[in-house]
Design a protein around this motif. Structure first.
Motif, short mmCIF file in Angstrom:
data_model
loop_
_atom_site.label_atom_id
_atom_site.label_comp_id
_atom_site.label_asym_id
_atom_site.label_seq_id
_atom_site.Cartn_x
_atom_site.Cartn_y
_atom_site.Cartn_z
N LEU A 283 -32.89 48.60 121.35
CA LEU A 283 -32.32 47.56 122.22
C LEU A 283 -33.38 47.07 123.19
CD1 LEU A 283 -28.90 49.00 123.54
CD2 LEU A 283 -29.21 47.10 121.96
N LYS B 81 -34.93 46.88 126.57
CA LYS B 81 -34.89 47.93 127.59
C LYS B 81 -33.93 47.58 128.73
CE LYS B 81 -37.94 51.44 129.16
NZ LYS B 81 -39.28 51.96 129.12
N ASP C 116 -26.86 52.24 130.96
CA ASP C 116 -27.05 53.46 131.75
C ASP C 116 -26.36 53.36 133.10
OD1 ASP C 116 -28.59 54.74 129.79
OD2 ASP C 116 -30.50 54.06 130.65
N TRP D 14 -30.45 48.67 127.72
CA TRP D 14 -30.26 50.12 127.90
C TRP D 14 -30.04 50.44 129.38
CZ3 TRP D 14 -28.60 52.99 124.31
CH2 TRP D 14 -29.08 52.96 123.01
N HIS D 15 -30.81 49.80 130.24
CA HIS D 15 -30.66 50.04 131.68
C HIS D 15 -29.26 49.65 132.16
CE1 HIS D 15 -31.77 50.49 135.86
NE2 HIS D 15 -31.32 49.28 136.09
N ARG E 250 -32.89 59.81 124.54
CA ARG E 250 -34.16 59.12 124.79
C ARG E 250 -35.28 59.92 124.12
NH1 ARG E 250 -33.26 56.40 130.18
NH2 ARG E 250 -31.18 57.12 130.78
N MET F 198 -24.16 58.22 128.78
CA MET F 198 -25.21 57.73 127.89
C MET F 198 -26.07 58.84 127.30
SD MET F 198 -24.72 54.56 127.53
CE MET F 198 -26.26 54.00 126.82
N TYR G 203 -38.74 46.92 124.69
CA TYR G 203 -37.63 47.52 123.96
C TYR G 203 -37.71 49.03 124.02
CZ TYR G 203 -37.35 42.86 121.93
OH TYR G 203 -37.25 41.50 121.76
N GLU G 204 -36.60 49.67 123.69
CA GLU G 204 -36.56 51.12 123.61
C GLU G 204 -35.66 51.51 122.45
OE1 GLU G 204 -35.30 55.03 126.29
OE2 GLU G 204 -34.98 53.03 127.10
N ARG H 131 -33.35 54.59 120.87
CA ARG H 131 -32.71 55.86 121.19
C ARG H 131 -32.01 56.41 119.95
NH1 ARG H 131 -30.17 55.32 127.30
NH2 ARG H 131 -32.01 54.35 128.24
#
Length: 161
Positions: free
Chosen positions: A129, A131, A138, A134-135, A151, A145, A110-111, A113
């Motif tokens: 979210l 990861k 993006d 997010w990718h 980030r 984004m 997960y990441e 932001r």
């Protein structure tokens, strides 16, 4: 990990496609199932709970323990088979250190932001979210984004000086 609902993702995308402050607050007001709203004087262990409520991993928790150190306590974040003691400096806890430690332990799954629209408020918004989502965002919304969601970097400061 990908138990993130289509409705939540569509809500995030609706903001990306209509990135105004008014629209953001209309769409995300009260959506604590998507956004972590963190007050500058938040109890730090609560932040981990907010994140778990959104991600629903079943494996993310915080443990606070009274100890004889400068802070008078430690907070340990547990995720899956990992544990991380939040490395506070100085007296007491601080939201930035907690958020960075939380983001670190969730990697690579997960990441988190920062929602830039909340900058300047005494409560700041963060979206965790998977990861991979997010990718995908993006890729789909290249160029937009980073204007909307910051980030975490070593130079990021959200609540600190």
């Amino acid at each position: 990990m990908l138990n993130y609902s289509t409705e939540k993702l569509e809500t995030i995308e609706s903001y990306i496609e209509n990135p105004t402050s008014d629209f953001y607050y209309d769409v995300f007001d009260g959506r604590y199932d998507i956004v972590m709203v963190v007050d500058w004087k938040e109890d730090d262990e609560e932040i981990i709970g907010y994140c778990e409520n959104i991600l629903e991993t079943g494996h993310l928790s915080a443990e606070i323990e009274d100890v004889d150190n400068q802070q008078g306590f430690t907070i340990t974040i547990h995720y899956a088979d990992k544990s991380l003691v939040i490395p506070y400096q100085g007296e007491g806890a601080d939201r930035d250190t907690t958020l960075f430690a939380l983001n670190e332990i969730l990697q690579p799954d997960y990441e988190i932001r920062f929602c830039k629209v909340s900058d300047g408020s005494d409560t700041l918004d963060f979206i965790p979210l998977p990861k991979i989502l997010w990718h995908r965002l993006d890729m789909k919304y290249a160029g937009k984004m980073d204007e909307l969601f910051e980030r975490f970097t070593e130079n990021s400061v959200f609540f600190g000086d």
